[in-house]
Design a protein around this motif. Structure first.
Motif: not given
Length: 255
Positions: A199-213
């Protein structure tokens, strides 16, 4: 003299690591496609580290033929990498780096965000990259490593697959197509949970992806591998009976 480093595959990224290790005083021995790994291992049985710098599609054949003496020393750098990829080859705890820099032919290295490195030989890898002013840092547990690998998969798969529909760069993708990004990222989350069994934290991963953006806002969404990435994602979804509606809509729009 410091212990030698073996690099399997001397493409653009492999060459960056080679340069870093040479700068830190390690002899570098390349292994190319036409060289037999077992023969090379007989010449260099105990290198400091063995970097598997082949592309994603060549990773499993490379690991299947990796000499036993090199297995405890191997370091993996591929995109779309998850623990199941090395576990299927009996590698219990390899060194792994999530590469967040880009190197294209004729261009200098472009940094997106610092690259996390995990495993026994992590300090060697971070040292070689830091010698080239490429930021890298140590990750100390497998849970954090898994988060970083999935974060990279979010970034690559979401930007590539959404880019198949709208093109452009990652800054414009989020600014102008946020609903599409969220829909594709949700499907990627479904796939990553299936592939990891976690089970993965979708919102945390999404925000981490946006930091890379934000780290490289002009990064183009759709590289040459984007269609193949979409196809692989759908093959995984079909095999597991997963819905992934956004991915299927994009695939249908391209027919």
């Amino acid at each position: 003299m410091k212990d030698p480093v073996v690099i399997i595959g001397i493409g653009e990224i492999g060459a960056v690591f080679a340069r870093g290790f040479l700068r830190t005083g390690h002899p570098v021995y390349p292994v190319t496609r036409d060289m037999d790994m077992q023969t090379q291992c007989s010449h260099i049985p105990e290198p400091a580290v063995v970097i598997a710098a082949v592309g994603e599609t060549d990773l499993h054949p490379t690991l299947a033929n990796l000499p036993d003496a090199w297995k405890p020393r191997v370091a993996l750098i591929q995109n779309e990498l998850l623990p199941a990829d090395w576990q299927r080859h009996g590698l219990a705890n390899p060194t792994v780096i999530s590469v967040w820099f880009e190197k294209k032919k004729g261009q200098d290295v472009k940094i997106v965000v610092p690259s996390p490195v995990y495993g026994e030989h992590a300090e060697l890898l971070t040292g070689s990259l830091n010698a080239l002013d490429i930021p890298a840092y140590l990750v100390h547990d497998q849970e954090q490593l898994l988060f970083e690998l999935v974060r990279k998969n979010y970034y690559i798969l979401t930007s590539n697959i959404a880019g198949l529909k709208v093109g452009g760069n990652v800054s414009g993708l989020w600014a102008n197509h946020e609903p599409l990004v969220r829909a594709v990222a949700s499907d990627i989350h479904t796939l990553q949970e299936h592939l990891t069994g976690q089970k993965l934290d979708h919102e945390e991963l999404l925000q981490a992806m946006l930091t890379a953006f934000e780290g490289d806002p002009q990064h183009q969404c759709m590289g040459r591998s984007a269609p193949a990435r979409l196809q692989r994602a759908l093959q995984i979804a079909d095999g597991a009976g997963l819905e992934v509606p956004a991915l299927r809509e994009i695939a249908a729009s391209r027919q």
